[in-house]
Write a protein that holds these residues in place. Structure first.
Motif, PDB file in Angstrom:
ATOM      1  N   GLU A  66     -53.234   6.740 -14.531  1.00 31.39           N
ATOM      2  CA  GLU A  66     -53.924   5.910 -13.539  1.00 31.39           C
ATOM      3  C   GLU A  66     -53.902   6.708 -12.250  1.00 31.39           C
ATOM      4  O   GLU A  66     -52.849   7.194 -11.842  1.00 31.39           O
ATOM      5  N   SER A  67     -55.081   6.887 -11.643  1.00 29.09           N
ATOM      6  CA  SER A  67     -55.115   7.752 -10.464  1.00 29.09           C
ATOM      7  C   SER A  67     -56.131   7.281  -9.446  1.00 29.09           C
ATOM      8  O   SER A  67     -57.201   6.768  -9.791  1.00 29.09           O
ATOM      9  N   ASP A  68     -55.807   7.461  -8.160  1.00 30.07           N
ATOM     10  CA  ASP A  68     -56.771   7.196  -7.097  1.00 30.07           C
ATOM     11  C   ASP A  68     -57.196   8.512  -6.442  1.00 30.07           C
ATOM     12  O   ASP A  68     -57.739   8.534  -5.347  1.00 30.07           O
ATOM     13  N   GLY A  69     -56.899   9.616  -7.110  1.00 29.05           N
ATOM     14  CA  GLY A  69     -57.268  10.918  -6.559  1.00 29.05           C
ATOM     15  C   GLY A  69     -56.146  11.569  -5.759  1.00 29.05           C
ATOM     16  O   GLY A  69     -55.979  12.777  -5.768  1.00 29.05           O
ATOM     17  N   LYS A  70     -55.351  10.761  -5.061  1.00 29.09           N
ATOM     18  CA  LYS A  70     -54.248  11.300  -4.266  1.00 29.09           C
ATOM     19  C   LYS A  70     -52.903  11.106  -4.947  1.00 29.09           C
ATOM     20  O   LYS A  70     -51.955  11.851  -4.716  1.00 29.09           O
ATOM     21  N   THR A  71     -52.823  10.058  -5.745  1.00 24.63           N
ATOM     22  CA  THR A  71     -51.605   9.818  -6.512  1.00 24.63           C
ATOM     23  C   THR A  71     -52.006   9.564  -7.951  1.00 24.63           C
ATOM     24  O   THR A  71     -53.169   9.263  -8.236  1.00 24.63           O
ATOM     25  N   ARG A  72     -51.051   9.732  -8.839  1.00 20.49           N
ATOM     26  CA  ARG A  72     -51.340   9.400 -10.233  1.00 20.49           C
ATOM     27  C   ARG A  72     -50.064   8.879 -10.884  1.00 20.49           C
ATOM     28  O   ARG A  72     -48.957   9.279 -10.509  1.00 20.49           O
ATOM     29  N   THR A  73     -50.245   7.981 -11.847  1.00 24.98           N
ATOM     30  CA  THR A  73     -49.122   7.551 -12.661  1.00 24.98           C
ATOM     31  C   THR A  73     -49.408   8.018 -14.072  1.00 24.98           C
ATOM     32  O   THR A  73     -50.437   7.655 -14.639  1.00 24.98           O
ATOM     33  N   ILE A  74     -48.518   8.858 -14.588  1.00 28.98           N
ATOM     34  CA  ILE A  74     -48.732   9.314 -15.952  1.00 28.98           C
ATOM     35  C   ILE A  74     -47.734   8.593 -16.859  1.00 28.98           C
ATOM     36  O   ILE A  74     -46.606   8.301 -16.458  1.00 28.98           O
ATOM     37  N   TYR A  75     -48.189   8.284 -18.037  1.00 31.26           N
ATOM     38  CA  TYR A  75     -47.317   7.634 -19.023  1.00 31.26           C
ATOM     39  C   TYR A  75     -46.968   8.690 -20.064  1.00 31.26           C
ATOM     40  O   TYR A  75     -47.858   9.199 -20.753  1.00 31.26           O
ATOM     41  N   TYR A  76     -45.692   9.028 -20.115  1.00 33.24           N
ATOM     42  CA  TYR A  76     -45.241  10.199 -20.860  1.00 33.24           C
ATOM     43  C   TYR A  76     -44.711   9.778 -22.229  1.00 33.24           C
ATOM     44  O   TYR A  76     -43.602   9.241 -22.345  1.00 33.24           O
ATOM     45  N   SER A  77     -45.478  10.043 -23.267  1.00 33.85           N
ATOM     46  CA  SER A  77     -45.181   9.475 -24.588  1.00 33.85           C
ATOM     47  C   SER A  77     -43.860   9.927 -25.241  1.00 33.85           C
ATOM     48  O   SER A  77     -43.197   9.099 -25.867  1.00 33.85           O
ATOM     49  N   PRO A  78     -43.433  11.213 -25.122  1.00 30.36           N
ATOM     50  CA  PRO A  78     -42.196  11.574 -25.811  1.00 30.36           C
ATOM     51  C   PRO A  78     -40.975  10.828 -25.279  1.00 30.36           C
ATOM     52  O   PRO A  78     -39.924  10.808 -25.912  1.00 30.36           O
ATOM     53  N   ARG A  79     -41.097  10.241 -24.093  1.00 33.74           N
ATOM     54  CA  ARG A  79     -39.956   9.546 -23.521  1.00 33.74           C
ATOM     55  C   ARG A  79     -40.317   8.075 -23.289  1.00 33.74           C
ATOM     56  O   ARG A  79     -40.382   7.615 -22.144  1.00 33.74           O
ATOM     57  N   LYS A  80     -40.596   7.407 -24.375  1.00 31.89           N
ATOM     58  CA  LYS A  80     -40.852   5.961 -24.384  1.00 31.89           C
ATOM     59  C   LYS A  80     -41.972   5.561 -23.426  1.00 31.89           C
ATOM     60  O   LYS A  80     -41.929   4.500 -22.811  1.00 31.89           O
ATOM     61  N   ASN A  81     -42.964   6.419 -23.310  1.00 33.96           N
ATOM     62  CA  ASN A  81     -44.094   6.118 -22.434  1.00 33.96           C
ATOM     63  C   ASN A  81     -43.686   5.784 -21.009  1.00 33.96           C
ATOM     64  O   ASN A  81     -44.332   4.980 -20.331  1.00 33.96           O
ATOM     65  N   THR A  82     -42.632   6.425 -20.569  1.00 35.76           N
ATOM     66  CA  THR A  82     -42.140   6.129 -19.230  1.00 35.76           C
ATOM     67  C   THR A  82     -43.190   6.489 -18.176  1.00 35.76           C
ATOM     68  O   THR A  82     -43.928   7.471 -18.329  1.00 35.76           O
ATOM     69  N   ALA A  83     -43.265   5.655 -17.124  1.00 36.43           N
ATOM     70  CA  ALA A  83     -44.246   5.906 -16.059  1.00 36.43           C
ATOM     71  C   ALA A  83     -43.654   6.889 -15.049  1.00 36.43           C
ATOM     72  O   ALA A  83     -42.539   6.691 -14.569  1.00 36.43           O
ATOM     73  N   ILE A  84     -44.400   7.928 -14.769  1.00 38.30           N
ATOM     74  CA  ILE A  84     -43.968   8.891 -13.747  1.00 38.30           C
ATOM     75  C   ILE A  84     -45.035   8.903 -12.655  1.00 38.30           C
ATOM     76  O   ILE A  84     -46.188   9.254 -12.909  1.00 38.30           O
ATOM     77  N   LYS A  85     -44.640   8.469 -11.461  1.00 36.39           N
ATOM     78  CA  LYS A  85     -45.586   8.407 -10.348  1.00 36.39           C
ATOM     79  C   LYS A  85     -45.573   9.731  -9.594  1.00 36.39           C
ATOM     80  O   LYS A  85     -44.502  10.210  -9.212  1.00 36.39           O
ATOM     81  N   GLN A  86     -46.742  10.307  -9.387  1.00 38.61           N
ATOM     82  CA  GLN A  86     -46.819  11.596  -8.714  1.00 38.61           C
ATOM     83  C   GLN A  86     -47.797  11.558  -7.555  1.00 38.61           C
ATOM     84  O   GLN A  86     -48.706  10.739  -7.511  1.00 38.61           O
ATOM     85  N   LYS A  87     -47.582  12.494  -6.642  1.00 39.44           N
ATOM     86  CA  LYS A  87     -48.458  12.597  -5.482  1.00 39.44           C
ATOM     87  C   LYS A  87     -49.047  14.000  -5.438  1.00 39.44           C
ATOM     88  O   LYS A  87     -48.356  14.970  -5.760  1.00 39.44           O
ATOM     89  N   LEU A  88     -50.308  14.094  -5.058  1.00 40.05           N
ATOM     90  CA  LEU A  88     -50.927  15.404  -4.900  1.00 40.05           C
ATOM     91  C   LEU A  88     -50.533  15.956  -3.531  1.00 40.05           C
ATOM     92  O   LEU A  88     -50.877  15.392  -2.504  1.00 40.05           O
ATOM     93  N   GLU A  89     -49.779  17.042  -3.525  1.00 42.43           N
ATOM     94  CA  GLU A  89     -49.265  17.580  -2.263  1.00 42.43           C
ATOM     95  C   GLU A  89     -50.200  18.627  -1.673  1.00 42.43           C
ATOM     96  O   GLU A  89     -50.278  18.816  -0.461  1.00 42.43           O
ATOM     97  N   ASN A  90     -50.882  19.323  -2.566  1.00 42.13           N
ATOM     98  CA  ASN A  90     -51.635  20.485  -2.134  1.00 42.13           C
ATOM     99  C   ASN A  90     -52.689  20.793  -3.183  1.00 42.13           C
ATOM    100  O   ASN A  90     -52.402  20.682  -4.374  1.00 42.13           O
ATOM    101  N   TYR A  91     -53.886  21.188  -2.772  1.00 45.79           N
ATOM    102  CA  TYR A  91     -54.925  21.482  -3.766  1.00 45.79           C
ATOM    103  C   TYR A  91     -55.809  22.609  -3.265  1.00 45.79           C
ATOM    104  O   TYR A  91     -56.237  22.598  -2.116  1.00 45.79           O
ATOM    105  N   SER A  92     -56.050  23.608  -4.097  1.00 44.94           N
ATOM    106  CA  SER A  92     -56.976  24.671  -3.713  1.00 44.94           C
ATOM    107  C   SER A  92     -57.842  25.063  -4.901  1.00 44.94           C
ATOM    108  O   SER A  92     -57.386  25.677  -5.853  1.00 44.94           O
ATOM    109  N   ASP A  93     -59.116  24.694  -4.789  1.00 45.27           N
ATOM    110  CA  ASP A  93     -60.085  25.040  -5.818  1.00 45.27           C
ATOM    111  C   ASP A  93     -60.252  26.569  -5.840  1.00 45.27           C
ATOM    112  O   ASP A  93     -60.339  27.195  -6.893  1.00 45.27           O
ATOM    113  N   GLU A  94     -60.266  27.146  -4.655  1.00 44.61           N
ATOM    114  CA  GLU A  94     -60.475  28.585  -4.504  1.00 44.61           C
ATOM    115  C   GLU A  94     -59.337  29.383  -5.144  1.00 44.61           C
ATOM    116  O   GLU A  94     -59.565  30.343  -5.870  1.00 44.61           O
ATOM    117  N   LYS A  95     -58.107  28.951  -4.893  1.00 47.02           N
ATOM    118  CA  LYS A  95     -56.944  29.641  -5.480  1.00 47.02           C
ATOM    119  C   LYS A  95     -56.627  29.144  -6.893  1.00 47.02           C
ATOM    120  O   LYS A  95     -55.705  29.645  -7.533  1.00 47.02           O
TER     121      LYS A  95
END
Lengths: 176, 321
Positions: A66-95
């Motif tokens: 689930e993502s709004d572009g700046k954050t995402r929650t991933i559901y990680y299946s090998p570990r009981k589908n645990t939710a891991i909330k992440q934030k996009l800190e930095n992005y470079s299309d060029e690099k």
């Protein structure tokens, strides 16, 4: 009623274990680097992984994002589908790279703390590409003498498995 | 006249030898449980010394005889002999020794304990524990003044700095810093105290005469450590999460420049003899040598895994004596 103190103790210890102050950590940061060489052009590799909100299209162990572009929650299946909330800190299309951090995680299933990671694609002279995924994080246990499930080795194992399964599948997808 | 000239030459020769060579940098490698010793004449690693588990903090006595290293994981202080460059002793201490510093007279070694919220005072010659001082939560970086009258310690999880009197080891004052202060550094004239706040990504500046906070300077993401030029005109701050250093003009108290330096820069020291700044990059496992005048990178020296170099890591080389 005589069990009340025991119940309170259990509740308190449960919260202490799972909802720790996210800004506290132990004194030793861990480091992990995983890379893979893929027989594909760097642009093609980047095209597949560049969408921060759609990591599930190439990572085989993520059942849902689930993502709004700046954050995402991933559901990680090998570990009981645990939710891991992440934030996009930095992005470079060029690099061809982006950096994420974990903002919320249940350490019972993914025992890391203060985690940041960087994924990047680089072209090689022979026309192949190298994807480098690297992370810096602390073990989940913020105090000294951690139990085995929350120690350095447990943290490294969790991140390593996450990276390796992703990179291996990325290679498979692009080379087939 | 001829004799005089020869004497003059000899004098110069000795003077040059003494003043332009013979220093070492001691870099704690947290993930390889060792200290890399860099010869600052050749910029080569001349030795890797095994210490305790997960070394972080470092302090070197003025004459280089002893190098102290904190090992938070094995809960001990490693003592390195400066002549032999060998770890001669590990002293068990507290629950998580991290930030360490010597008083300027080298009499006391101060050790901040991350877990039991104390600073321990060790006699640096007998290596005996003299005193335990309760400070704020998760104390980290320490700096000591020139008059051997006070030391300052950043209490990371209390957002404060404790000012401790060295004469009676009493906490004299608690200063409110920014969020998650980790490192403290006194300006060379001791008139100002700079505090790097990891979470608020800024530096709090205090006047040491009245302990008033003068200003807060925005720096890069997650500042870790601070060093000053010898004349105090500039301060250099490592920004862990931004892979940069910030350069602060101390007269105007402004961040005047941000410089890409490498991944996860942490420990930072100014080397007076060459006017270079040595920066420890944790992720890249290297020490960067930066010319403090033209800001060119002169060298990148590979060290052990996950170096931190938290503290004053430069001291004289005694191995040639």
């Amino acid at each position: 009623m005589k069990y009340l103190p025991g119940i309170i103790f259990l509740i308190v210890s449960f919260f202490n274990l799972t909802i720790t102050d996210v800004f506290s950590h132990g004194p030793t940061r861990q480091k992990l680097k995983e890379s893979i060489t893929i027989n594909a052009k760097p642009e093609d590799v980047w095209n597949l992984i560049k969408d921060f909100g759609k990591i599930d299209i190439w990572h085989p162990s993520i059942s849902k994002v689930e993502s709004d572009g700046k954050t995402r929650t991933i559901y990680y299946s090998p570990r009981k589908n645990t939710a891991i909330k992440q934030k996009l800190e930095n992005y470079s299309d060029e690099k061809m790279m982006y950096k994420t951090s974990i903002t919320e995680v249940d350490i019972k299933f993914f025992p890391v703390n203060t985690y940041t990671a960087n994924i990047s694609v680089k072209g090689n002279e022979d026309g192949t590409s190298t994807v480098l995924w690297k992370a810096a994080f602390y073990r989940a246990y913020v105090n000294n003498d951690p139990p085995p499930e929350l120690n350095e080795a447990a943290a490294i194992k969790a991140v390593k498995e996450f990276f390796q399964s992703g990179l291996n599948n990325l290679k498979k997808k692009l080379e087939n | 006249m001829k004799n005089f000239l020869i004497n003059l030459w000899i004098f110069f020769f000795i003077f040059l030898k003494v003043s332009f060579s013979n220093d070492l940098a001691f870099i704690t490698n947290q993930l390889s449980n060792s200290v890399s010793v860099i010869d600052l004449e050749t910029y080569k690693v001349i030795k890797e010394i095994s210490v305790g588990s997960r070394p972080a903090g470092v302090a070197v006595t003025k004459h280089g005889k002893r190098i102290f290293v904190s090992n938070p994981e094995s809960k001990e202080i490693s003592v390195i002999d400066g002549y032999k460059l060998e770890n001669i002793k590990n002293i068990s201490l507290g629950k998580g020794p991290l930030g360490i510093a010597l008083t300027k007279d080298d009499k006391f070694l101060l050790v901040a304990d991350w877990y039991d919220h104390k600073v321990r005072v060790i006699d640096s010659s007998t290596l005996k524990l003299i005193k335990e001082i309760s400070v704020g939560k998760s104390p980290a970086g320490i700096d000591t003044d020139l008059k051997n009258s006070k030391f300052y310690v950043a209490n990371r999880d209390d957002h404060t700095v404790s000012v401790v009197n060295i004469k009676n080891f009493q906490v004299e004052k608690v200063l409110k810093a920014g969020k998650r202060p980790f490192a403290v550094a006194l300006s060379p004239d001791n008139n100002f105290l700079y505090v790097a706040n990891v979470k608020s990504s800024d530096v709090s500046v205090f006047d040491t005469k009245n302990y008033k906070k003068i200003t807060t300077i925005k720096v890069g993401k997650s500042p870790y450590a601070i060093t000053f030029l010898q004349d105090g005109s500039k301060a250099f701050v490592t920004n862990q999460h931004e892979n940069t250093i910030s350069i602060i003009d101390t007269l105007n108290k402004k961040n005047i420049k941000t410089l890409k330096i490498g991944e996860y820069p942490e420990g930072i020291n100014f080397y007076i003899k060459t006017k270079e700044v040595l920066i420890v990059n944790w992720f890249d496992s290297e020490v960067v040598v930066l010319n403090s005048m033209n800001l060119n990178i002169k060298k990148r020296i590979e060290v052990g895994e996950g170096p931190r170099g938290f503290g004053n890591f430069i001291g004289p080389n005694l191995t040639k004596n």
